[in-house]
Design a protein around this motif. Sequence first.
Motif: not given
Length: 124
Positions: A30, A32, A51-53, A56-58, A101-104
């Motif tokens: 896991r 980012g 994100s790790w999966r 989600y992207t930025y 990190s779960r999120w970007p």
Amino acid sequence: VQLQASGGGLVQAGGRLRLSCAASGRTGSRYGMGWFRQAPGKERDVVAAISWRGGYTYYADSVKGRFTISRDNAKNTVYLQMNSLKPEDTAVYYCAQKIGSRWPITSADEYDYWGQGTLVTVSS
């Protein structure tokens, strides 16, 4: 953890490149990932993050609609597809990893590991 970035080079304006960043070592499952760039005399700025999966992207406003970040967790590799390149995209591009990190993540200070950078030069 070691990050190896590749894929940079010289391209004409309007062209495309795909950057790759391969992670090795104890990467865990896991984390980012982000791409940053630094032009001469300027600060290092975020380009894109995922994100790790991968759900989600930025994207920085300057690359929205032209760049795409993606990842292949089976290969521990993140990609940055860069289309419609402009001279202002010229910079050294760095990949970075944020453990757990779960999120970007968009702040460079929050990343744990960095690749060595790969130079992208866009000629006009």
